[in-house]
Design a protein around this motif. Structure first.
Motif, PDB file in Angstrom:
ATOM      1  N   VAL A   1       0.819  -1.212   0.000  1.00 17.06           N
ATOM      2  CA  VAL A   1       0.000   0.000   0.000  1.00 17.06           C
ATOM      3  C   VAL A   1       0.851   1.259   0.000  1.00 17.06           C
ATOM      4  O   VAL A   1       0.328   2.361  -0.216  1.00 17.06           O
ATOM      5  N   LEU A   2       2.158   1.127   0.252  1.00 17.37           N
ATOM      6  CA  LEU A   2       3.047   2.285   0.175  1.00 17.37           C
ATOM      7  C   LEU A   2       3.546   2.515  -1.244  1.00 17.37           C
ATOM      8  O   LEU A   2       4.292   3.466  -1.491  1.00 17.37           O
ATOM      9  N   GLN A   3       3.143   1.625  -2.174  1.00 18.97           N
ATOM     10  CA  GLN A   3       3.495   1.814  -3.580  1.00 18.97           C
ATOM     11  C   GLN A   3       2.445   2.696  -4.249  1.00 18.97           C
ATOM     12  O   GLN A   3       1.247   2.613  -3.933  1.00 18.97           O
ATOM     13  N   ARG A   4       2.894   3.492  -5.188  1.00 18.43           N
ATOM     14  CA  ARG A   4       1.979   4.439  -5.831  1.00 18.43           C
ATOM     15  C   ARG A   4       0.903   3.727  -6.643  1.00 18.43           C
ATOM     16  O   ARG A   4       1.193   2.752  -7.342  1.00 18.43           O
ATOM     17  N   PHE A   5      -0.320   4.219  -6.522  1.00 16.50           N
ATOM     18  CA  PHE A   5      -1.497   3.766  -7.271  1.00 16.50           C
ATOM     19  C   PHE A   5      -1.898   2.325  -6.935  1.00 16.50           C
ATOM     20  O   PHE A   5      -2.639   1.702  -7.692  1.00 16.50           O
ATOM     21  N   TYR A   6      -1.432   1.798  -5.809  1.00 17.07           N
ATOM     22  CA  TYR A   6      -1.820   0.448  -5.425  1.00 17.07           C
ATOM     23  C   TYR A   6      -2.960   0.533  -4.422  1.00 17.07           C
ATOM     24  O   TYR A   6      -2.903   1.297  -3.442  1.00 17.07           O
ATOM     25  N   ARG A   7      -3.995  -0.285  -4.635  1.00 19.05           N
ATOM     26  CA  ARG A   7      -5.104  -0.384  -3.693  1.00 19.05           C
ATOM     27  C   ARG A   7      -5.315  -1.853  -3.356  1.00 19.05           C
ATOM     28  O   ARG A   7      -5.171  -2.729  -4.224  1.00 19.05           O
ATOM     29  N   VAL A   8      -5.631  -2.114  -2.111  1.00 18.02           N
ATOM     30  CA  VAL A   8      -5.864  -3.488  -1.672  1.00 18.02           C
ATOM     31  C   VAL A   8      -7.068  -4.035  -2.430  1.00 18.02           C
ATOM     32  O   VAL A   8      -8.122  -3.379  -2.499  1.00 18.02           O
ATOM     33  N   PRO A   9      -6.925  -5.219  -3.048  1.00 16.81           N
ATOM     34  CA  PRO A   9      -8.068  -5.803  -3.783  1.00 16.81           C
ATOM     35  C   PRO A   9      -9.296  -5.925  -2.889  1.00 16.81           C
ATOM     36  O   PRO A   9      -9.212  -6.355  -1.740  1.00 16.81           O
ATOM     37  N   GLY A  10     -10.449  -5.530  -3.450  1.00 17.89           N
ATOM     38  CA  GLY A  10     -11.702  -5.622  -2.711  1.00 17.89           C
ATOM     39  C   GLY A  10     -11.992  -4.424  -1.832  1.00 17.89           C
ATOM     40  O   GLY A  10     -13.005  -4.415  -1.115  1.00 17.89           O
ATOM     41  N   THR A  11     -11.155  -3.378  -1.887  1.00 18.05           N
ATOM     42  CA  THR A  11     -11.376  -2.200  -1.046  1.00 18.05           C
ATOM     43  C   THR A  11     -12.577  -1.421  -1.564  1.00 18.05           C
ATOM     44  O   THR A  11     -12.696  -1.152  -2.766  1.00 18.05           O
ATOM     45  N   GLU A  12     -13.454  -1.037  -0.651  1.00 16.65           N
ATOM     46  CA  GLU A  12     -14.640  -0.276  -1.019  1.00 16.65           C
ATOM     47  C   GLU A  12     -14.335   1.218  -0.954  1.00 16.65           C
ATOM     48  O   GLU A  12     -13.388   1.660  -0.309  1.00 16.65           O
ATOM     49  N   GLY A  13     -15.177   1.993  -1.627  1.00 17.80           N
ATOM     50  CA  GLY A  13     -15.035   3.440  -1.564  1.00 17.80           C
ATOM     51  C   GLY A  13     -14.098   3.973  -2.628  1.00 17.80           C
ATOM     52  O   GLY A  13     -13.454   3.235  -3.370  1.00 17.80           O
ATOM     53  N   GLU A  14     -14.064   5.328  -2.703  1.00 19.57           N
ATOM     54  CA  GLU A  14     -13.228   5.993  -3.687  1.00 19.57           C
ATOM     55  C   GLU A  14     -11.788   6.036  -3.194  1.00 19.57           C
ATOM     56  O   GLU A  14     -11.511   6.059  -2.000  1.00 19.57           O
ATOM     57  N   GLY A  15     -10.860   6.098  -4.124  1.00 21.77           N
ATOM     58  CA  GLY A  15      -9.448   6.200  -3.757  1.00 21.77           C
ATOM     59  C   GLY A  15      -8.577   6.189  -4.995  1.00 21.77           C
ATOM     60  O   GLY A  15      -8.981   5.687  -6.047  1.00 21.77           O
ATOM     61  N   THR A  16      -7.392   6.763  -4.851  1.00 19.85           N
ATOM     62  CA  THR A  16      -6.456   6.831  -5.985  1.00 19.85           C
ATOM     63  C   THR A  16      -5.201   6.020  -5.732  1.00 19.85           C
ATOM     64  O   THR A  16      -4.381   5.872  -6.640  1.00 19.85           O
ATOM     65  N   GLY A  17      -5.023   5.510  -4.530  1.00 25.17           N
ATOM     66  CA  GLY A  17      -3.801   4.764  -4.232  1.00 25.17           C
ATOM     67  C   GLY A  17      -2.574   5.644  -4.075  1.00 25.17           C
ATOM     68  O   GLY A  17      -1.452   5.168  -4.256  1.00 25.17           O
ATOM     69  N   LEU A  18      -2.787   6.923  -3.716  1.00 25.63           N
ATOM     70  CA  LEU A  18      -1.662   7.846  -3.562  1.00 25.63           C
ATOM     71  C   LEU A  18      -1.530   8.411  -2.150  1.00 25.63           C
ATOM     72  O   LEU A  18      -0.510   9.034  -1.840  1.00 25.63           O
ATOM     73  N   GLY A  19      -2.522   8.212  -1.302  1.00 25.98           N
ATOM     74  CA  GLY A  19      -2.488   8.818   0.030  1.00 25.98           C
ATOM     75  C   GLY A  19      -1.303   8.360   0.864  1.00 25.98           C
ATOM     76  O   GLY A  19      -0.483   9.177   1.319  1.00 25.98           O
ATOM     77  N   LEU A  20      -1.189   7.054   1.081  1.00 31.31           N
ATOM     78  CA  LEU A  20      -0.084   6.530   1.890  1.00 31.31           C
ATOM     79  C   LEU A  20       1.269   6.693   1.199  1.00 31.31           C
ATOM     80  O   LEU A  20       2.263   7.002   1.866  1.00 31.31           O
ATOM     81  N   PRO A  21       1.395   6.482  -0.137  1.00 29.73           N
ATOM     82  CA  PRO A  21       2.697   6.754  -0.774  1.00 29.73           C
ATOM     83  C   PRO A  21       3.158   8.194  -0.613  1.00 29.73           C
ATOM     84  O   PRO A  21       4.351   8.449  -0.414  1.00 29.73           O
ATOM     85  N   ILE A  22       2.217   9.156  -0.683  1.00 29.67           N
ATOM     86  CA  ILE A  22       2.603  10.559  -0.467  1.00 29.67           C
ATOM     87  C   ILE A  22       3.087  10.747   0.964  1.00 29.67           C
ATOM     88  O   ILE A  22       4.102  11.424   1.225  1.00 29.67           O
ATOM     89  N   ALA A  23       2.374  10.145   1.924  1.00 31.69           N
ATOM     90  CA  ALA A  23       2.795  10.257   3.326  1.00 31.69           C
ATOM     91  C   ALA A  23       4.175   9.645   3.542  1.00 31.69           C
ATOM     92  O   ALA A  23       5.024  10.206   4.251  1.00 31.69           O
ATOM     93  N   ASP A  24       4.413   8.516   2.910  1.00 31.27           N
ATOM     94  CA  ASP A  24       5.729   7.865   3.050  1.00 31.27           C
ATOM     95  C   ASP A  24       6.833   8.710   2.406  1.00 31.27           C
ATOM     96  O   ASP A  24       7.942   8.814   2.939  1.00 31.27           O
TER      97      ASP A  24
END
Length: 483
Positions: free
Chosen positions: A431-454
């Motif tokens: 999840v710290l990789q850019r644009f990666y989302r855990v399979p089956g995750t509900e809701g909106e998201g871009t997969g950039l929140g945690l990578p930006i924080a890291d």
């Protein structure tokens, strides 16, 4: 690399020294052999004089013969007193004159013979010859302990090998020191490159490097320049794309929000010529406005898409700023983390309340050195993720405090904890990789929140860790700053 070069140079320089030392030993032996050959010739010339020293048989049967040392033999014995000797024996080997230790087998012919014998720690070269004398046929022998070949073999370790070994060892130490000094600029250059930040692509000073290394430094500077140009181009592209997207997306989002509100209320829109409904064409300022027949569900989907695209543009811009090379050159300032947490609490309080989430704050006075706008972006991403993925009725807590570290010091930490679905242990590294989302995750998201924080955490030298929340539920994201 430097160690290998030093060892190779040391081997290439010491190996010829060892070969030269062996060559010196061989030449020393050859010199001693030639000198010994001359000594053999001297003994060979003295043997006839020693035989001529026996003048007549003894007056008594079995007694010693009458003899008078010839001057050459007498001079030889006097000059080499203590390391020379002679003997005269009959054909049965019985000693008649001279030293008993000077002996040898009775020759079968009259040809001279040579052999070595060790007496009292001295190795003697003995010449033996059978021949006629004044008292009949005798066996005469002459011994010389000054033979250089014998002394060379005796003192091989002390006089030959040991000095050469000491010389080679001293030369090896001197070469090792000299090579180390010669390679010091190369070692310093390697250390300087290793200490560099990955974002520091500035040129290396070529004048500070030896002439032999300058072509390598020039090539490195050229490579740094090419990489810097490529990275700068990528950063400009991301920044320009984000800037270009933000303005039209903001306008589009505002339009969609207005039409979504209208669709939900079923009311009318006020204009310069009055009011109109969404399904009635009207004239605003002399221009025709087409009827809008989109349903509420379609407008909500369009609204969600524009919001997601706007968030993506904003996160791309934040990622570009956090990854900027110039970030290292910007001076860090003292940041009040508690005040930052309170501001983020006020910003997201309405969103949390609207979703039925208990947004809490547990903050102690904490100050760190960093970039305030980046830390604000980091905390905003963490809080936004927590609210987004926590179900209604859940809780999100923001914390900041000081805690002791294992080294005996104290470190500041910033933490966001929720009781949502959390992240499986196998997915925490992904999840710290850019644009990666855990399979089956509900809701909106871009997969950039945690990578930006890291990325922001690494820019501050801090550590970002993911672990389960309280009672093993949810997700706890902790940012620990350097002590």
């Amino acid at each position: 690399m430097t160690s290998d070069l030093r060892n190779r140079l040391l081997l290439l320089l010491v190996l010829p020294l060892c070969l030269l030392a062996l060559l010196g030993v061989w030449m020393d032996y050859r010199t001693a052999d030639e000198t010994a050959a001359r000594h053999d010739q001297r003994l060979l010339r003295l043997l006839p004089a020693l035989a001529d020293s026996v003048l007549a048989p003894g007056s008594e049967a079995g007694g010693p013969p009458v003899w008078l040392l010839a001057p050459p033999v007498e001079d030889f014995l006097r000059q080499n007193a203590g390391v020379s000797g002679f003997s005269v024996r009959d054909m049965s080997g019985r000693l008649l004159l001279g030293d008993a230790w000077v002996h040898g087998a009775v020759p079968l012919t009259q040809a001279p013979e040579f052999h070595s014998v060790e007496v009292r720690g001295i190795t003697y070269r003995v010449a033996v010859q059978r021949g006629p004398t004044g008292a009949g046929e005798m066996v005469v022998a002459l011994a010389d302990g000054s033979d250089p070949r014998q002394q060379w073999a005796q003192h091989l370790l002390l006089r030959v090998l040991l000095p050469n070994l000491v010389l080679v060892a001293a030369a090896a130490l001197a070469i090792h020191w000299a090579v180390g000094r010669a390679f010091k600029p190369l070692v310093d250059l390697a250390a300087a490159v290793e200490r560099r930040s990955p974002r520091d692509l500035s040129a290396i000073d070529e004048t500070a490097s030896p002439a032999e290394v300058r072509p390598l430094v020039h090539s490195l500077n050229r490579l740094f320049a090419l990489v810097n140009m490529q990275a700068e181009s990528q950063r400009r592209f991301v920044a320009d794309a984000a800037h270009q997207l933000r303005t039209p997306l903001a306008g589009l989002q505002a339009q969609v929000e207005a039409w979504a509100l209208l669709a939900r209320s079923g009311g009318k829109v006020a204009g310069p010529s009055g009011t109109f409904k969404p399904d009635e064409p009207q004239a605003l300022g002399g221009k025709a406005v087409a009827a809008i027949t989109l349903g509420a569900s379609e407008i909500e989907k369009l609204r969600a898409a524009t919001r997601r695209t706007s968030q993506l543009a904003h996160q791309l811009l934040a990622l570009s700023r956090a990854d900027a090379r110039s970030l290292d050159a910007q001076a860090m300032q003292r940041v009040d983390v508690r005040d930052l947490c309170e501001n983020l609490l006020e910003m997201y309080l309405d969103a949390a309340t609207g979703k039925g989430i208990d947004l809490g704050l547990d903050a102690q006075p904490v100050h760190v050195y960093g970039h305030g706008w980046l830390l604000r972006e980091l905390l905003s991403n963490l809080v936004d993720n927590a609210i987004k993925y926590t179900r209604a009725g859940g809780s999100v807590t923001i914390r900041c405090a000081i805690r002791p570290d294992p080294q005996g010091g104290a470190s500041a930490f910033l933490q966001v904890e929720d009781d949502g679905p959390g992240v499986p242990p196998a997915e925490r590294a992904h999840v710290l990789q850019r644009f990666y989302r855990v399979p089956g995750t509900e809701g909106e998201g871009t997969g950039l929140g945690l990578p930006i924080a890291d990325e922001i955490a690494r820019a501050h030298g801090a550590t970002l860790t993911l672990e389960p929340g309280a009672s093993g539920r949810g997700l706890r994201v902790t940012l620990v700053f350097p002590a």
